[in-house]
Design a protein around this motif. Structure first.
Motif, PDB file in Angstrom:
ATOM      1  N   ASP A   3      26.676   4.499  19.838  1.00  0.00           N
ATOM      2  CA  ASP A   3      26.773   5.845  20.419  1.00  0.00           C
ATOM      3  C   ASP A   3      25.396   6.462  20.692  1.00  0.00           C
ATOM      4  O   ASP A   3      25.303   7.621  21.073  1.00  0.00           O
ATOM      5  N   GLY A   4      24.330   5.677  20.472  1.00  0.00           N
ATOM      6  CA  GLY A   4      22.976   6.144  20.757  1.00  0.00           C
ATOM      7  C   GLY A   4      22.258   6.785  19.591  1.00  0.00           C
ATOM      8  O   GLY A   4      21.064   7.071  19.669  1.00  0.00           O
ATOM      9  N   VAL A   5      22.951   7.021  18.474  1.00  0.00           N
ATOM     10  CA  VAL A   5      22.319   7.592  17.288  1.00  0.00           C
ATOM     11  C   VAL A   5      21.312   6.577  16.734  1.00  0.00           C
ATOM     12  O   VAL A   5      21.590   5.378  16.669  1.00  0.00           O
ATOM     13  N   LYS A   6      20.133   7.085  16.346  1.00  0.00           N
ATOM     14  CA  LYS A   6      19.073   6.212  15.847  1.00  0.00           C
ATOM     15  C   LYS A   6      18.739   6.577  14.399  1.00  0.00           C
ATOM     16  O   LYS A   6      18.518   7.740  14.090  1.00  0.00           O
ATOM     17  N   LYS A   7      18.725   5.551  13.543  1.00  0.00           N
ATOM     18  CA  LYS A   7      18.404   5.752  12.128  1.00  0.00           C
ATOM     19  C   LYS A   7      17.561   4.573  11.636  1.00  0.00           C
ATOM     20  O   LYS A   7      17.735   3.448  12.083  1.00  0.00           O
ATOM     21  N   TRP A   8      16.695   4.851  10.701  1.00  0.00           N
ATOM     22  CA  TRP A   8      15.852   3.806  10.117  1.00  0.00           C
ATOM     23  C   TRP A   8      16.671   2.954   9.159  1.00  0.00           C
ATOM     24  O   TRP A   8      17.561   3.446   8.466  1.00  0.00           O
ATOM     25  N   THR A   9      16.352   1.673   9.135  1.00  0.00           N
ATOM     26  CA  THR A   9      17.039   0.733   8.256  1.00  0.00           C
ATOM     27  C   THR A   9      16.045  -0.315   7.764  1.00  0.00           C
ATOM     28  O   THR A   9      14.912  -0.394   8.240  1.00  0.00           O
ATOM     29  N   LEU A  10      16.473  -1.113   6.814  1.00  0.00           N
ATOM     30  CA  LEU A  10      15.658  -2.255   6.381  1.00  0.00           C
ATOM     31  C   LEU A  10      15.693  -3.315   7.469  1.00  0.00           C
ATOM     32  O   LEU A  10      16.734  -3.517   8.108  1.00  0.00           O
ATOM     33  N   PRO A  11      14.590  -4.019   7.690  1.00  0.00           N
ATOM     34  CA  PRO A  11      14.653  -5.132   8.637  1.00  0.00           C
ATOM     35  C   PRO A  11      15.576  -6.223   8.091  1.00  0.00           C
ATOM     36  O   PRO A  11      15.526  -6.553   6.915  1.00  0.00           O
ATOM     37  N   GLY A  12      16.396  -6.734   8.971  1.00  0.00           N
ATOM     38  CA  GLY A  12      17.347  -7.761   8.568  1.00  0.00           C
ATOM     39  C   GLY A  12      18.551  -7.708   9.468  1.00  0.00           C
ATOM     40  O   GLY A  12      18.594  -6.956  10.442  1.00  0.00           O
ATOM     41  N   GLY A  13      19.547  -8.495   9.129  1.00  0.00           N
ATOM     42  CA  GLY A  13      20.741  -8.474   9.941  1.00  0.00           C
ATOM     43  C   GLY A  13      21.693  -9.602   9.627  1.00  0.00           C
ATOM     44  O   GLY A  13      21.548 -10.298   8.624  1.00  0.00           O
ATOM     45  N   GLY A  14      22.644  -9.760  10.516  1.00  0.00           N
ATOM     46  CA  GLY A  14      23.753 -10.678  10.315  1.00  0.00           C
ATOM     47  C   GLY A  14      23.368 -12.141  10.268  1.00  0.00           C
ATOM     48  O   GLY A  14      22.505 -12.604  11.004  1.00  0.00           O
ATOM     49  N   MET A  15      24.042 -12.847   9.393  1.00  0.00           N
ATOM     50  CA  MET A  15      23.837 -14.275   9.209  1.00  0.00           C
ATOM     51  C   MET A  15      24.664 -15.031  10.234  1.00  0.00           C
ATOM     52  O   MET A  15      25.853 -14.743  10.410  1.00  0.00           O
ATOM     53  N   ALA A  25       0.824  -1.207   0.000  1.00  0.00           N
ATOM     54  CA  ALA A  25       0.000   0.000   0.000  1.00  0.00           C
ATOM     55  C   ALA A  25       0.863   1.265   0.000  1.00  0.00           C
ATOM     56  O   ALA A  25       0.605   2.203   0.754  1.00  0.00           O
ATOM     57  N   GLU A  26       1.896   1.269  -0.847  1.00  0.00           N
ATOM     58  CA  GLU A  26       2.785   2.423  -0.993  1.00  0.00           C
ATOM     59  C   GLU A  26       3.507   2.808   0.303  1.00  0.00           C
ATOM     60  O   GLU A  26       3.869   3.966   0.507  1.00  0.00           O
ATOM     61  N   GLN A  27       3.719   1.807   1.183  1.00  0.00           N
ATOM     62  CA  GLN A  27       4.481   2.021   2.410  1.00  0.00           C
ATOM     63  C   GLN A  27       5.554   0.950   2.527  1.00  0.00           C
ATOM     64  O   GLN A  27       5.366  -0.181   2.089  1.00  0.00           O
ATOM     65  N   ILE A  28       6.667   1.329   3.151  1.00  0.00           N
ATOM     66  CA  ILE A  28       7.776   0.398   3.359  1.00  0.00           C
ATOM     67  C   ILE A  28       7.939   0.140   4.855  1.00  0.00           C
ATOM     68  O   ILE A  28       7.808   1.055   5.669  1.00  0.00           O
ATOM     69  N   LEU A  29       8.227  -1.097   5.179  1.00  0.00           N
ATOM     70  CA  LEU A  29       8.465  -1.501   6.564  1.00  0.00           C
ATOM     71  C   LEU A  29       9.932  -1.242   6.908  1.00  0.00           C
ATOM     72  O   LEU A  29      10.831  -1.736   6.220  1.00  0.00           O
ATOM     73  N   LEU A  30      10.152  -0.467   7.967  1.00  0.00           N
ATOM     74  CA  LEU A  30      11.508  -0.168   8.415  1.00  0.00           C
ATOM     75  C   LEU A  30      11.645  -0.435   9.908  1.00  0.00           C
ATOM     76  O   LEU A  30      10.655  -0.416  10.639  1.00  0.00           O
ATOM     77  N   ALA A  31      12.859  -0.674  10.325  1.00  0.00           N
ATOM     78  CA  ALA A  31      13.193  -0.838  11.743  1.00  0.00           C
ATOM     79  C   ALA A  31      14.169   0.276  12.106  1.00  0.00           C
ATOM     80  O   ALA A  31      15.011   0.658  11.294  1.00  0.00           O
ATOM     81  N   ARG A  32      14.053   0.786  13.321  1.00  0.00           N
ATOM     82  CA  ARG A  32      14.963   1.857  13.730  1.00  0.00           C
ATOM     83  C   ARG A  32      16.158   1.268  14.463  1.00  0.00           C
ATOM     84  O   ARG A  32      16.030   0.706  15.547  1.00  0.00           O
ATOM     85  N   TRP A  33      17.324   1.410  13.851  1.00  0.00           N
ATOM     86  CA  TRP A  33      18.580   0.883  14.359  1.00  0.00           C
ATOM     87  C   TRP A  33      19.157   1.855  15.373  1.00  0.00           C
ATOM     88  O   TRP A  33      19.126   3.075  15.183  1.00  0.00           O
ATOM     89  N   VAL A  34      19.694   1.311  16.448  1.00  0.00           N
ATOM     90  CA  VAL A  34      20.322   2.125  17.492  1.00  0.00           C
ATOM     91  C   VAL A  34      21.817   1.824  17.491  1.00  0.00           C
ATOM     92  O   VAL A  34      22.237   0.711  17.812  1.00  0.00           O
ATOM     93  N   ALA A  35      22.604   2.824  17.137  1.00  0.00           N
ATOM     94  CA  ALA A  35      24.061   2.658  17.097  1.00  0.00           C
ATOM     95  C   ALA A  35      24.629   2.624  18.514  1.00  0.00           C
ATOM     96  O   ALA A  35      23.967   3.025  19.471  1.00  0.00           O
TER      97      ALA A  35
END
Length: 156
Positions: free
Chosen positions: A33-45, A21-31
């Motif tokens: 150092d506390g900086v928070k940025k949106w990213t694609l859901p996923g991660g390390g294998m 529906a013209e929306q993307i699913l994102l997760a907010r990553w916390v670095a």
């Protein structure tokens, strides 16, 4: 062993571009150092894990949703250097496998005790206004262009 070789790090990860529906699913990553940025859901294998299993597991951990991957969009690599102890530097390479996914069940929830703290749907036309990691742009470019060799033109 050569000191440079000891400082090489390779991380293989798998991510999902889930659009509905013209929306993307994102997760907010916390670095760290506390900086928070949106990213694609996923991660390390994990060692011995299949990338497809990785992305399905990570989407569930970070968003609460069961997902199915519908296409392999491409592979992206990054390379960075960052400081280590005693004046050394790590030579980091990230290999990022990007899939197109669809939500197959579950309910949206936020991850606890993980590398992300929120999950949310965002309008595609609002993504450029978000504080985000460049992987979001890479994933959307792969999703929109679907390059035959799974690589964005001019990257690399």
């Amino acid at each position: 062993m050569n000191r440079q070789l000891r400082n090489r790090e390779l991380r293989v990860a798998a991510y999902a571009v889930c659009v509905r529906a013209e929306q993307i699913l994102l997760a907010r990553w916390v670095a760290r150092d506390g900086v928070k940025k949106w990213t694609l859901p996923g991660g390390g294998m994990d060692h011995g894990e299949d990338p497809l299993e990785t992305v399905v597991r990570e989407v569930e951990e970070e968003t609460g949703y069961a997902s199915e991957m519908t296409a392999l969009l491409g592979i992206d690599t990054i390379r960075r250097q960052y400081p280590r102890k005693l004046g050394a530097f790590a030579d980091f390479q990230g290999l990022r496998i990007v899939y197109e996914g669809r939500i197959a069940g579950g309910e949206l929830r936020h991850e606890t005790d993980g590398s992300t703290d929120l999950a949310a749907w965002h309008p595609l036309d609002a993504v450029t206004g978000l504080e985000r990691v460049e992987l979001v742009d890479v994933g959307l470019a792969l999703w929109r262009s679907r390059p035959p060799v799974g690589r964005i033109a001019g990257k690399g």
